[in-house]
Design a protein around this motif. Structure first.
Motif, PDB file in Angstrom:
ATOM      1  N   GLY A 148      31.566  20.764  77.658  1.00  0.00           N
ATOM      2  CA  GLY A 148      32.808  20.281  78.243  1.00  0.00           C
ATOM      3  C   GLY A 148      33.380  21.125  79.373  1.00  0.00           C
ATOM      4  N   ILE A 149      32.780  22.249  79.690  1.00  0.00           N
ATOM      5  CA  ILE A 149      33.288  23.144  80.737  1.00  0.00           C
ATOM      6  C   ILE A 149      32.527  22.892  82.038  1.00  0.00           C
ATOM      7  N   PRO A 150      33.233  22.529  83.129  1.00  0.00           N
ATOM      8  CA  PRO A 150      32.546  22.302  84.395  1.00  0.00           C
ATOM      9  C   PRO A 150      32.045  23.608  85.008  1.00  0.00           C
ATOM     10  N   CYS A 151      30.800  23.574  85.439  1.00  0.00           N
ATOM     11  CA  CYS A 151      30.162  24.753  86.015  1.00  0.00           C
ATOM     12  C   CYS A 151      29.393  24.377  87.266  1.00  0.00           C
ATOM     13  N   THR A 195      36.894  12.561  90.739  1.00  0.00           N
ATOM     14  CA  THR A 195      37.537  13.754  91.270  1.00  0.00           C
ATOM     15  C   THR A 195      36.888  15.005  90.686  1.00  0.00           C
ATOM     16  N   LYS A 196      36.622  15.956  91.550  1.00  0.00           N
ATOM     17  CA  LYS A 196      36.061  17.227  91.096  1.00  0.00           C
ATOM     18  C   LYS A 196      37.160  18.033  90.415  1.00  0.00           C
ATOM     19  N   PRO A 197      36.787  18.812  89.377  1.00  0.00           N
ATOM     20  CA  PRO A 197      37.808  19.637  88.714  1.00  0.00           C
ATOM     21  C   PRO A 197      38.369  20.684  89.663  1.00  0.00           C
ATOM     22  N   LYS A 198      39.604  21.065  89.430  1.00  0.00           N
ATOM     23  CA  LYS A 198      40.244  22.079  90.261  1.00  0.00           C
ATOM     24  C   LYS A 198      39.602  23.453  90.048  1.00  0.00           C
ATOM     25  N   ASN A 199      39.158  23.729  88.823  1.00  0.00           N
ATOM     26  CA  ASN A 199      38.567  25.018  88.487  1.00  0.00           C
ATOM     27  C   ASN A 199      37.158  24.786  87.949  1.00  0.00           C
ATOM     28  N   THR A 200      36.199  25.464  88.505  1.00  0.00           N
ATOM     29  CA  THR A 200      34.810  25.380  88.076  1.00  0.00           C
ATOM     30  C   THR A 200      34.259  26.788  87.960  1.00  0.00           C
ATOM     31  N   ILE A 201      33.526  27.050  86.900  1.00  0.00           N
ATOM     32  CA  ILE A 201      32.876  28.352  86.744  1.00  0.00           C
ATOM     33  C   ILE A 201      31.608  28.349  87.584  1.00  0.00           C
ATOM     34  N   CYS A 202      31.461  29.336  88.443  1.00  0.00           N
ATOM     35  CA  CYS A 202      30.255  29.466  89.257  1.00  0.00           C
ATOM     36  C   CYS A 202      29.375  30.546  88.635  1.00  0.00           C
ATOM     37  N   VAL A 203      28.140  30.170  88.316  1.00  0.00           N
ATOM     38  CA  VAL A 203      27.183  31.086  87.703  1.00  0.00           C
ATOM     39  C   VAL A 203      26.049  31.312  88.697  1.00  0.00           C
ATOM     40  N   TRP A 204      25.783  32.547  89.033  1.00  0.00           N
ATOM     41  CA  TRP A 204      24.760  32.932  90.013  1.00  0.00           C
ATOM     42  C   TRP A 204      23.404  33.018  89.328  1.00  0.00           C
ATOM     43  N   LYS A 223      16.933  31.791  91.219  1.00  0.00           N
ATOM     44  CA  LYS A 223      16.381  30.579  91.830  1.00  0.00           C
ATOM     45  C   LYS A 223      16.247  29.417  90.851  1.00  0.00           C
ATOM     46  N   ASP A 224      16.684  29.590  89.600  1.00  0.00           N
ATOM     47  CA  ASP A 224      16.427  28.599  88.560  1.00  0.00           C
ATOM     48  C   ASP A 224      17.676  27.904  88.036  1.00  0.00           C
ATOM     49  N   ALA A 225      18.686  27.699  88.849  1.00  0.00           N
ATOM     50  CA  ALA A 225      19.915  27.055  88.392  1.00  0.00           C
ATOM     51  C   ALA A 225      19.645  25.665  87.831  1.00  0.00           C
ATOM     52  N   GLU A 226      18.759  24.913  88.463  1.00  0.00           N
ATOM     53  CA  GLU A 226      18.485  23.563  87.979  1.00  0.00           C
ATOM     54  C   GLU A 226      17.822  23.590  86.603  1.00  0.00           C
ATOM     55  N   ALA A 227      16.850  24.466  86.403  1.00  0.00           N
ATOM     56  CA  ALA A 227      16.190  24.581  85.093  1.00  0.00           C
ATOM     57  C   ALA A 227      17.197  25.015  84.027  1.00  0.00           C
ATOM     58  N   ALA A 228      18.059  25.962  84.355  1.00  0.00           N
ATOM     59  CA  ALA A 228      19.075  26.420  83.407  1.00  0.00           C
ATOM     60  C   ALA A 228      20.013  25.269  83.047  1.00  0.00           C
ATOM     61  N   ALA A 229      20.477  24.529  84.031  1.00  0.00           N
ATOM     62  CA  ALA A 229      21.391  23.415  83.782  1.00  0.00           C
ATOM     63  C   ALA A 229      20.753  22.372  82.861  1.00  0.00           C
ATOM     64  N   HIS A 230      19.497  22.061  83.090  1.00  0.00           N
ATOM     65  CA  HIS A 230      18.810  21.090  82.231  1.00  0.00           C
ATOM     66  C   HIS A 230      18.658  21.637  80.803  1.00  0.00           C
ATOM     67  N   PHE A 231      18.374  22.932  80.666  1.00  0.00           N
ATOM     68  CA  PHE A 231      18.283  23.544  79.335  1.00  0.00           C
ATOM     69  C   PHE A 231      19.621  23.454  78.614  1.00  0.00           C
ATOM     70  N   TYR A 232      20.714  23.795  79.290  1.00  0.00           N
ATOM     71  CA  TYR A 232      22.036  23.740  78.660  1.00  0.00           C
ATOM     72  C   TYR A 232      22.383  22.307  78.264  1.00  0.00           C
ATOM     73  N   ALA A 233      22.075  21.345  79.132  1.00  0.00           N
ATOM     74  CA  ALA A 233      22.381  19.942  78.836  1.00  0.00           C
ATOM     75  C   ALA A 233      21.609  19.456  77.614  1.00  0.00           C
ATOM     76  N   LYS A 234      20.402  19.942  77.453  1.00  0.00           N
ATOM     77  CA  LYS A 234      19.564  19.557  76.316  1.00  0.00           C
ATOM     78  C   LYS A 234      20.028  20.259  75.035  1.00  0.00           C
ATOM     79  N   THR A 235      20.596  21.444  75.150  1.00  0.00           N
ATOM     80  CA  THR A 235      20.906  22.286  73.998  1.00  0.00           C
ATOM     81  C   THR A 235      22.288  22.044  73.413  1.00  0.00           C
ATOM     82  N   PHE A 236      23.293  21.861  74.259  1.00  0.00           N
ATOM     83  CA  PHE A 236      24.676  21.800  73.791  1.00  0.00           C
ATOM     84  C   PHE A 236      25.268  20.403  73.963  1.00  0.00           C
TER      85      PHE A 236
END
Length: 159
Positions: free
Chosen positions: A59-62, A2-11, A14-27
């Motif tokens: 732990g925060i869905p984005c 199930t998808k979370p009811k609340n998700t933070i959307c970050v604009w 063009k590099d959302a995928e690169a940012a997501a991979h960086f955050y996953a590697k860092t935190f």
């Protein structure tokens, strides 16, 4: 799942995928989830480009949205990462600033995509919560810093 009811959307431009991979590697407790590609051309992209990236930061869905360069991040939105000691503070700060980010005042920095972060040792938030002279001394010490110096905050707390 199930998808979370609340998700933070970050604009992102063009590099959302690169940012997501960086955050996953860092935190810790971070991951990259589903990647959705554009079903057709849109103002800042083409059919097949990455449009949306689901990810978790500490732990925060984005959701990262590749919306183009028109919208810029500002300090009104930030992720706050609580740290337990100087080593952890340094690790996160250095990861963000050392990978194209920028230092700001009072424990704030921004990553290379312009997303703002507060790397905040718990000793600082605890001192501020105490109130009175202890909080005032810790606050005054913090106001002189970029990356928070845990030892200096502890010293200020003691007076």
């Amino acid at each position: 799942m199930t998808k979370p009811k609340n998700t933070i959307c970050v604009w992102y431009d063009k590099d959302a995928e690169a940012a997501a991979h960086f955050y996953a590697k860092t935190f810790p407790d971070s991951a990259v989830g589903a990647i959705t590609r554009a079903p057709g051309d849109y103002p800042s992209g083409k059919k097949g480009d990455v449009l949306v990236v689901e990810f978790t930061v500490a732990g925060i869905p984005c959701m990262g949205l590749n919306g183009g360069p028109e919208i810029k991040h500002n300090i009104a939105f930030s992720f706050q990462i609580a740290t337990d000691d100087q080593e952890e503070t340094d690790r996160y700060w250095n990861a963000i600033v050392g990978n194209g980010g920028k230092e700001n005042a009072c424990g704030w920095c921004s990553d290379k995509w312009g997303v703002n972060w507060q790397i905040t040792p718990r000793v600082l938030t605890e001192a501020l919560a105490v109130g009175g002279d202890e909080a005032k001394r810790a606050f005054e010490a913090m106001m002189t810093m970029r990356k928070i110096d845990v030892a200096a905050i502890e010293k200020a707390r003691r007076g």
